[in-house]
Design a protein around this motif. Structure first.
Motif, PDB file in Angstrom:
ATOM      1  N   ASP A   8       0.831  -1.207   0.000  1.00 22.31           N
ATOM      2  CA  ASP A   8       0.000   0.000   0.000  1.00 22.31           C
ATOM      3  C   ASP A   8       0.864   1.255   0.000  1.00 22.31           C
ATOM      4  OD1 ASP A   8      -2.550   1.581   0.524  1.00 22.31           O
ATOM      5  OD2 ASP A   8      -1.397   2.045   2.324  1.00 22.31           O
ATOM      6  N   LEU A   9       1.857   1.292   0.869  1.00 22.47           N
ATOM      7  CA  LEU A   9       2.708   2.479   0.972  1.00 22.47           C
ATOM      8  C   LEU A   9       3.554   2.641  -0.293  1.00 22.47           C
ATOM      9  CD1 LEU A   9       3.099   4.653   3.133  1.00 22.47           C
ATOM     10  CD2 LEU A   9       5.046   3.363   4.005  1.00 22.47           C
ATOM     11  N   PHE A  10       4.052   1.532  -0.821  1.00 18.45           N
ATOM     12  CA  PHE A  10       4.843   1.554  -2.055  1.00 18.45           C
ATOM     13  C   PHE A  10       4.012   2.115  -3.204  1.00 18.45           C
ATOM     14  CE2 PHE A  10       6.586  -0.209  -5.931  1.00 18.45           C
ATOM     15  CZ  PHE A  10       7.959  -0.171  -5.743  1.00 18.45           C
ATOM     16  N   THR A  11       2.745   1.731  -3.273  1.00 20.86           N
ATOM     17  CA  THR A  11       1.865   2.163  -4.355  1.00 20.86           C
ATOM     18  C   THR A  11       1.506   3.636  -4.229  1.00 20.86           C
ATOM     19  OG1 THR A  11       0.926  -0.068  -4.477  1.00 20.86           O
ATOM     20  CG2 THR A  11      -0.335   1.715  -5.499  1.00 20.86           C
ATOM     21  N   ARG A  12       1.238   4.067  -3.010  1.00 28.67           N
ATOM     22  CA  ARG A  12       0.773   5.439  -2.794  1.00 28.67           C
ATOM     23  C   ARG A  12       1.889   6.475  -2.748  1.00 28.67           C
ATOM     24  NH1 ARG A  12      -0.753   6.828   1.591  1.00 28.67           N
ATOM     25  NH2 ARG A  12      -0.357   5.058   2.977  1.00 28.67           N
ATOM     26  N   CYS A  13       3.095   6.057  -2.417  1.00 30.09           N
ATOM     27  CA  CYS A  13       4.183   7.016  -2.144  1.00 30.09           C
ATOM     28  C   CYS A  13       5.415   6.696  -2.989  1.00 30.09           C
ATOM     29  CB  CYS A  13       4.550   6.993  -0.659  1.00 30.09           C
ATOM     30  SG  CYS A  13       3.167   7.273   0.460  1.00 30.09           S
ATOM     31  N   PRO A  14       5.409   7.082  -4.257  1.00 29.73           N
ATOM     32  CA  PRO A  14       6.559   6.794  -5.124  1.00 29.73           C
ATOM     33  C   PRO A  14       7.878   7.333  -4.585  1.00 29.73           C
ATOM     34  CG  PRO A  14       4.686   7.586  -6.403  1.00 29.73           C
ATOM     35  CD  PRO A  14       4.320   7.788  -4.967  1.00 29.73           C
ATOM     36  N   GLU A  15       7.820   8.441  -3.846  1.00 30.02           N
ATOM     37  CA  GLU A  15       9.048   9.036  -3.317  1.00 30.02           C
ATOM     38  C   GLU A  15       9.711   8.177  -2.241  1.00 30.02           C
ATOM     39  OE1 GLU A  15       5.760  10.367  -0.586  1.00 30.02           O
ATOM     40  OE2 GLU A  15       6.013  10.042  -2.748  1.00 30.02           O
ATOM     41  N   ARG A  16       9.002   7.167  -1.728  1.00 31.84           N
ATOM     42  CA  ARG A  16       9.542   6.311  -0.679  1.00 31.84           C
ATOM     43  C   ARG A  16      10.030   4.957  -1.220  1.00 31.84           C
ATOM     44  NH1 ARG A  16       7.688   8.300   4.386  1.00 31.84           N
ATOM     45  NH2 ARG A  16       5.987   9.815   4.167  1.00 31.84           N
ATOM     46  N   ARG A  17       9.953   4.776  -2.521  1.00 40.72           N
ATOM     47  CA  ARG A  17      10.139   3.434  -3.077  1.00 40.72           C
ATOM     48  C   ARG A  17      11.547   2.864  -2.886  1.00 40.72           C
ATOM     49  NH1 ARG A  17       6.368   3.777  -8.570  1.00 40.72           N
ATOM     50  NH2 ARG A  17       4.377   3.525  -7.435  1.00 40.72           N
ATOM     51  N   ALA A  18      12.542   3.700  -2.873  1.00 38.52           N
ATOM     52  CA  ALA A  18      13.907   3.179  -2.728  1.00 38.52           C
ATOM     53  C   ALA A  18      14.043   2.405  -1.423  1.00 38.52           C
ATOM     54  CB  ALA A  18      14.915   4.325  -2.783  1.00 38.52           C
TER      55      ALA A  18
END
Length: 273
Positions: free
Chosen positions: A198-208
Motif C-alpha cells: 500500500d505504501l509503495f503504491t501510494r508514495c513513489p518518493e519512498r520506493r527506494a
C-alpha cells in the motif's frame, strides 16, 4: 560533583604537547592524525585540576547513578561539552541508571538530553521505554529522535511485534515507514506485506527504501509490482538501482531501463553500478 570542562583542559594539554613535540610534525595534517594519541595521553596523565587523578579514572569513583545522570543534565543545561567518560560511567552502572535516564525522555527536556538518554538506555539494554518509542513513531516525533528510537526497537526483536502491528494502523506515512522497517525484519506477516504494498503504491518518493523492506520480507509476489516501478520512466536512477536489487533478492530478473545524462545521479554513479 560539579561540571568540569574536560574539553577546555584538553585544549591546554594539546597546546603544551604541540610546544614540546613541534619538531615531530612537519605538516598540520600530521598533527591532526596524532590527535587520538594525544587525547589518550591526556586521559592517562594525572591532572592537578582533578586532585592528581587521571581524567580516564575520575568518574569511576562515583557510584550514585542518580547523581551522575543529574550531572549529565547539568552539563547540557550549562552548554558544557559532556565528557565521554561520564557517559561511559553511567553506562557501566547499567540498570541502576535506568529510571533516571527514563525521566530524561520527557518532551520537557531538550532534544540533546533525550537523544543521549535513548542512546544510554540502549547501551544498558533497557527495554522499558519501548512503548514510548513506539508512540514516537505514531505521533510524529522529531526525526533524529525517531531514528534513534528505531535503533533501540530493532535490538528488542520480535517480542514487540504485536505492539508494532497495532501501532501501524494509527501511524501516518512517516510512522508507517519506520514501523515497517522494523516489522520487515521479523517473521513473515501478511499485514506487513499488505502495508508495504500500500505504501509503495501510494508514495513513489519512498520506493527506494520500501523496496529494501519488501526484499527483506521475502515475498516474491511483490516482483511484478517492483518490475513495473523499475520500468516506469519517472523512476530516478538511484531508485531503479534499489528496485533492481530488491527484484534480484526475491529471485526475479530486473527489467532493463536505459538512463541518459539528464539524470544527474546517473552521471555520478553509472560507473559504480
Amino acid at each position: 560533583m560539579k561540571c568540569i570542562d574536560f574539553d577546555e583542559y584538553f585544549s591546554e594539554f594539546w597546546l603544551n604537547w604541540l610546544k614540546e613535540h613541534r619538531e615531530e610534525y612537519t605538516y598540520t595534517d600530521e598533527f591532526e592524525k596524532a590527535m587520538p594519541e594525544i587525547y589518550d595521553a591526556f586521559l592517562e596523565t594525572p591532572a592537578d585540576w582533578l586532585g592528581g587523578v587521571k581524567p580516564c579514572e575520575y568518574f569511576n569513583s562515583f557510584n550514585d547513578a542518580s547523581e551522575l545522570v543529574m550531572l549529565l543534565s547539568e552539563y547540557i543545561d550549562k552548554d558544557i561539552s559532556v565528557p565521554d567518560k561520564l557517559l561511559e560511567r553511567i553506562a557501566c552502572l547499567g540498570l541502576a541508571a535506568e529510571q533516571f535516564l527514563l525521566e530524561l525522555l520527557s518532551p520537557n527536556n531538550s532534544l540533546y538530553k533525550r537523544m543521549l538518554a535513548v542512546t544510554l538506555l540502549r547501551e544498558i539494554e533497557s527495554e522499558k521505554p519501548y512503548k514510548t518509542y513506539i508512540d514516537w513513531l505514531v505521533i510524529g516525533e522529531i526525526k533524529e529522535l525517531k531514528d534513534n528510537a528505531v535503533e533501540s526497537l530493532e535490538l528488542m526483536g520480535e517480542k514487540i511485534q504485536e505492539e508494532l502491528l497495532f501501532a501501524l494502523e494509527a501511524a501516518d506515512d512517516d510512522g508507517k515507514e519506520a514501523i515497517l522497517s522494523l516489522l520487515s525484519r521479523f517473521s513473515y506477516n501478511k499485514q506487513v506485506y499488505d502495508a508495504l504494498v500500500d505504501l509503495f503504491t501510494r508514495c513513489p518518493e519512498r520506493r527506494a527504501q520500501l523496496s529494501a523492506y519488501i526484499a527483506r520480507l521475502g515475498d516474491d509476489r511483490a516482483i511484478p509490482m517492483l518490475k513495473k516501478a523499475a520500468r516506469d520512466d519517472n523512476t530516478p536512477y538511484l531508485v531503479y538501482i534499489e528496485l533492481r536489487s530488491a527484484i534480484e533478492a526475491l529471485g526475479g530478473e530486473a527489467p532493463k531501463h536505459e538512463y541518459t545524462e539528464d539524470d544527474p545521479a546517473y552521471l555520478i554513479f553509472k560507473d559504480e553500478t
